[in-house]
Design an enzyme around this catalytic site. Structure first.
Site, PDB file in Angstrom:
ATOM      1  N   ASP A  32     -65.947  29.935  79.719  1.00 39.06           N
ATOM      2  CA  ASP A  32     -67.200  30.166  78.998  1.00 39.06           C
ATOM      3  C   ASP A  32     -67.009  30.827  77.638  1.00 39.06           C
ATOM      4  OD1 ASP A  32     -68.428  29.111  81.231  1.00 39.06           O
ATOM      5  OD2 ASP A  32     -68.722  31.078  82.148  1.00 39.06           O
TER       6      ASP A  32
ATOM      7  N   LYS B  59     -66.012  26.893  74.391  1.00 40.33           N
ATOM      8  CA  LYS B  59     -65.140  25.739  74.101  1.00 40.33           C
ATOM      9  C   LYS B  59     -65.928  24.498  73.722  1.00 40.33           C
ATOM     10  CE  LYS B  59     -63.636  26.099  78.300  1.00 40.33           C
ATOM     11  NZ  LYS B  59     -64.220  27.378  78.688  1.00 40.33           N
TER      12      LYS B  59
ATOM     13  N   GLY C 287     -69.085  24.058  82.596  1.00 41.52           N
ATOM     14  CA  GLY C 287     -70.392  23.888  81.966  1.00 41.52           C
ATOM     15  C   GLY C 287     -70.198  24.171  80.496  1.00 41.52           C
ATOM     16  N   HIS C 288     -70.183  23.137  79.681  1.00 38.01           N
ATOM     17  CA  HIS C 288     -69.914  23.294  78.247  1.00 38.01           C
ATOM     18  C   HIS C 288     -71.203  23.058  77.471  1.00 38.01           C
ATOM     19  CE1 HIS C 288     -65.336  22.416  78.889  1.00 38.01           C
ATOM     20  NE2 HIS C 288     -65.777  23.445  79.578  1.00 38.01           N
TER      21      HIS C 288
ATOM     22  N   GLN D 110     -62.498  25.693  81.958  1.00 34.69           N
ATOM     23  CA  GLN D 110     -62.188  27.029  82.484  1.00 34.69           C
ATOM     24  C   GLN D 110     -61.424  27.818  81.407  1.00 34.69           C
ATOM     25  OE1 GLN D 110     -61.468  24.200  85.000  1.00 34.69           O
ATOM     26  NE2 GLN D 110     -63.663  24.521  85.051  1.00 34.69           N
TER      27      GLN D 110
HETATM   28  P1  GDP Z   1     -67.732  26.895  77.527  1.00 36.60           P
HETATM   29  O1  GDP Z   1     -67.730  26.721  79.002  1.00 36.60           O
HETATM   30  O2  GDP Z   1     -66.473  27.550  77.036  1.00 36.60           O
HETATM   31  O3  GDP Z   1     -68.038  25.644  76.772  1.00 36.60           O
HETATM   32  O4  GDP Z   1     -68.896  27.935  77.210  1.00 36.60           O
HETATM   33  P2  GDP Z   1     -70.382  27.947  77.863  1.00 36.60           P
HETATM   34  O5  GDP Z   1     -71.166  26.857  77.272  1.00 36.60           O
HETATM   35  O6  GDP Z   1     -70.302  28.025  79.339  1.00 36.60           O
HETATM   36  O7  GDP Z   1     -70.873  29.368  77.407  1.00 36.60           O
HETATM   37  C1  GDP Z   1     -70.928  29.737  76.081  1.00 36.60           C
HETATM   38  C2  GDP Z   1     -72.372  30.142  75.754  1.00 36.60           C
HETATM   39  O8  GDP Z   1     -72.393  30.806  74.515  1.00 36.60           O
HETATM   40  C3  GDP Z   1     -73.288  28.960  75.595  1.00 36.60           C
HETATM   41  O9  GDP Z   1     -74.576  29.339  75.985  1.00 36.60           O
HETATM   42  C4  GDP Z   1     -73.246  28.692  74.096  1.00 36.60           C
HETATM   43  O10 GDP Z   1     -74.413  28.053  73.602  1.00 36.60           O
HETATM   44  C5  GDP Z   1     -73.157  30.076  73.545  1.00 36.60           C
HETATM   45  N1  GDP Z   1     -72.406  30.230  72.296  1.00 36.60           N
HETATM   46  C6  GDP Z   1     -71.295  29.594  71.872  1.00 36.60           C
HETATM   47  N2  GDP Z   1     -70.872  30.119  70.700  1.00 36.60           N
HETATM   48  C7  GDP Z   1     -71.748  31.090  70.382  1.00 36.60           C
HETATM   49  C8  GDP Z   1     -71.830  32.020  69.300  1.00 36.60           C
HETATM   50  O11 GDP Z   1     -70.995  32.071  68.402  1.00 36.60           O
HETATM   51  N3  GDP Z   1     -72.875  32.899  69.333  1.00 36.60           N
HETATM   52  C9  GDP Z   1     -73.801  32.909  70.318  1.00 36.60           C
HETATM   53  N4  GDP Z   1     -74.764  33.809  70.276  1.00 36.60           N
HETATM   54  N5  GDP Z   1     -73.739  32.048  71.352  1.00 36.60           N
HETATM   55  C10 GDP Z   1     -72.719  31.163  71.394  1.00 36.60           C
HETATM   56  P1  IMO Z   2     -66.009  26.427  81.851  1.00 34.83           P
HETATM   57  O1  IMO Z   2     -65.224  25.169  81.583  1.00 34.83           O
HETATM   58  C1  IMO Z   2     -66.282  30.191  84.023  1.00 34.83           C
HETATM   59  C2  IMO Z   2     -64.680  30.277  88.094  1.00 34.83           C
HETATM   60  C3  IMO Z   2     -65.662  30.423  89.228  1.00 34.83           C
HETATM   61  C4  IMO Z   2     -64.792  31.131  90.249  1.00 34.83           C
HETATM   62  C5  IMO Z   2     -63.435  30.488  90.042  1.00 34.83           C
HETATM   63  C6  IMO Z   2     -63.144  29.351  91.003  1.00 34.83           C
HETATM   64  O2  IMO Z   2     -67.474  26.281  81.713  1.00 34.83           O
HETATM   65  O3  IMO Z   2     -65.429  27.570  81.078  1.00 34.83           O
HETATM   66  P2  IMO Z   2     -64.026  26.852  91.255  1.00 34.83           P
HETATM   67  O4  IMO Z   2     -65.408  26.310  91.388  1.00 34.83           O
HETATM   68  O5  IMO Z   2     -63.264  26.332  90.108  1.00 34.83           O
HETATM   69  O6  IMO Z   2     -63.232  26.739  92.537  1.00 34.83           O
HETATM   70  O7  IMO Z   2     -64.229  28.435  91.024  1.00 34.83           O
HETATM   71  O8  IMO Z   2     -63.434  29.996  88.715  1.00 34.83           O
HETATM   72  N1  IMO Z   2     -64.968  29.152  87.193  1.00 34.83           N
HETATM   73  C7  IMO Z   2     -65.451  29.283  85.950  1.00 34.83           C
HETATM   74  N2  IMO Z   2     -65.852  30.379  85.280  1.00 34.83           N
HETATM   75  N3  IMO Z   2     -66.304  28.988  83.406  1.00 34.83           N
HETATM   76  C8  IMO Z   2     -65.885  27.878  84.052  1.00 34.83           C
HETATM   77  O9  IMO Z   2     -65.777  26.683  83.434  1.00 34.83           O
HETATM   78  C9  IMO Z   2     -65.469  27.990  85.392  1.00 34.83           C
HETATM   79  N4  IMO Z   2     -65.025  27.112  86.315  1.00 34.83           N
HETATM   80  C10 IMO Z   2     -64.711  27.830  87.406  1.00 34.83           C
HETATM   81  O10 IMO Z   2     -66.776  31.194  88.845  1.00 34.83           O
HETATM   82  O11 IMO Z   2     -64.662  32.493  89.913  1.00 34.83           O
HETATM   83 MG    MG Z   3     -68.917  27.191  80.647  1.00 29.52          MG
END
Ligand code: GDP
Ligand code: IMO
Ligand code: MG
Length: 427
Positions: A12, A15, A39-40, A221
């Site tokens: 999270d 990416k 979840g991207h 991840q």
């Molecule tokens: P990922 O799994 O690495 O793609 O990240 P996620 O989408 O799960 O979580 C990142 C969260 O931060 C999302 O809600 C994005 O919209 C938000 N986000 C990404 N970059 C920024 C930033 O520079 N500032 C803020 N405030 N939010 C951001």
């Molecule tokens: P993105 O790509 C954050 C965490 C889960 C749990 C552990 C194992 O959005 O960054 P799993 O379902 O893979 O067996 O869970 O890894 N986890 C993540 N945490 N971002 C993710 O993906 C994750 N994918 C798995 O919360 O602790």
């Molecule tokens: Mg994510």
């Protein structure tokens, strides 16, 4: 040319947004591991989109998108994602390729994930319950079903055999769930999958590579969730490191160029497991509120804390990170003081390496930095960033010995400032 974008923390890091931004300069975006546990999130013209299986290059019409062999695919999730994109007018089917060697997540894998977590009780991993662990277990246990199998006449038979095995395991757990309800949509999704472009992806990637196409590998991840080097057993079941690009796409290590590591300006974790810089106080709560730190896949509140440079340096080493992107810097806008862990204290010792167990005997040693106390959301150039922010970023660069390419200062696809736009290698 093959470059990689991956997360350096516990996932999270943002990416998806960074991949979407850089994808404008690439021809192919490819996922190499993980599955719908990811979840991207992208924000495009104010609309929020969360991708789970589809690469984050899909919103650039010129890109091809590939789901590699290292990914585990839940056809139900994939179908929903494609239908959502198509309802927005995004052309998907001609631009999406799926490796015939990617493994399938079956309904019983999801049930097994749940059953295993329930059985672990307090020791549970905090899995996303998407069936990831059980699907990779079947892969390495040599029982799995692959995307290419859905094109074989014996698919149903192979499915029934594996399902039977899983039901026996589930009865050991004493787990009851109406799998049949999940199977109807599963088989509809399998039919849907059959009509997609299922290919010998490793060959096509090499063709594209030799034609001079620019390939971007998208990690899911984060490095600290890696099966080998993460905070085991509180990890995911795949190789989240740059090494996973080779096994997850069929590329050779010599083809990899830039490794772009993404880190938040602070740190979060969702699910169980150690997190030395976690804040259980009002500051942690402030980070969660300001950063909207709730899981993109499960909606769970994310645990929040200060950036951990000891762990980040470890991740840079394991991945061979060549460039750094720091995200969510705007979340720290209102903080008087920002802290960064620079060592772990154990007794009187200061450690700079991650110990075997990151348990409660470790306390982080912090360096403090003054906050910039101003909104940076509308900055247009890196040079305009407040001096306190530049100072904080410079410290991170020096500590990690990796140069900073850019900072993200808001969720929108355009809220990214490159440090040296003129030296931007991809243009
Ligand atoms: P990922 O799994 O690495 O793609 O990240 P996620 O989408 O799960 O979580 C990142 C969260 O931060 C999302 O809600 C994005 O919209 C938000 N986000 C990404 N970059 C920024 C930033 O520079 N500032 C803020 N405030 N939010 C951001
Ligand atoms: P993105 O790509 C954050 C965490 C889960 C749990 C552990 C194992 O959005 O960054 P799993 O379902 O893979 O067996 O869970 O890894 N986890 C993540 N945490 N971002 C993710 O993906 C994750 N994918 C798995 O919360 O602790
Ligand atoms: Mg994510």
């Amino acid at each position: 040319m093959v470059d990689v974008i991956l997360g350096l923390q516990w996932g999270d890091e943002g990416k998806g947004k960074i991949v979407d931004y850089f994808a404008q300069h690439y021809d192919i975006v490819a996922r190499f591991q993980g599955g719908p546990n990811a979840g991207h999130t992208l924000y495009i013209r104010g609309e929020k989109i969360v991708l789970h299986t589809i690469p984050s290059g899909i919103y650039h019409p010129h890109t091809l998108n590939l789901i590699g062999n290292g990914v585990v695919i839940d056809p139900v999730v994939l179908k929903k994602e494609i239908e959502k994109l198509e309802s927005q007018g995004v052309e998907v089917r001609s631009r999406l390729f799926i490796s015939q060697k990617a493994h399938l997540i079956l309904p019983t894998h999801r049930a097994l994930d749940k059953a295993s977590e329930q059985a672990k009780g307090k020791e549970r991993i905090g899995s996303t319950l998407r069936g990831i662990g059980p699907a990779y277990m079947d892969k390495t246990g040599r029982n799995g079903l692959r995307v290419g199998d859905v094109q074989q006449p014996r698919f149903e038979q192979a499915y029934q055999a594996l399902r039977e095995k899983h039901l026996q395991l589930l009865s050991h757990y004493g787990f009851e769930e109406h799998i049949e309800d999940w199977e109807t949509e599963f088989f509809e999704a399998i039919d849907f999958l059959r009509k997609l472009q299922i290919i010998r992806a490793e060959y096509r990637l090499h063709d594209w590579y030799h034609q001079g196409k620019r390939i971007l590998a998208e990690g899911a991840q984060g490095s600290l969730l890696d099966i080998d080097f993460g905070t085991y057993p509180y990890v995911t079941s795949s190789t989240t490191l740059a090494a996973g690009v080779c096994t997850g796409l069929g590329l050779s290590p010599r083809q990899i160029g830039e490794v772009i590591g993404v880190s938040k300006a602070y740190c979060t974790r969702v699910g169980s497991g150690p997190f030395p810089t976690e804040l259980h106080d009002a500051i942690g709560e402030r980070l969660r509120t300001a950063g909207h730190e709730f899981g993109a896949t499960t909606g769970r509140p994310r645990r929040c804390g200060w950036i951990d440079l000891v762990a980040l340096k470890y991740a840079c080493m394991l991945n061979g990170v060549t460039q750094l992107v720091i995200t969510k810097t705007d979340v720290l806008d209102e903080f008087d003081t920002i802290r960064a862990a620079v060592a772990y204290q154990v007794g009187k010792q200061h450690l700079h390496e991650l110990p075997f167990y990151l348990d409660d005997t470790i306390s982080p040693v912090y360096e403090s930095f003054p906050g910039w106390k101003t909104s940076i959301a509308n900055l247009q150039h890196f040079d305009e960033a407040p001096s306190q922010l530049k100072n904080y970023l410079q410290f991170i660069e020096n500590y990690l010995q990796v140069s900073l390419t850019g900072l993200s200062h808001g969720p929108d696809r355009n809220q990214l400032l490159l440090k040296q736009p003129q030296a931007f290698a991809w243009k």
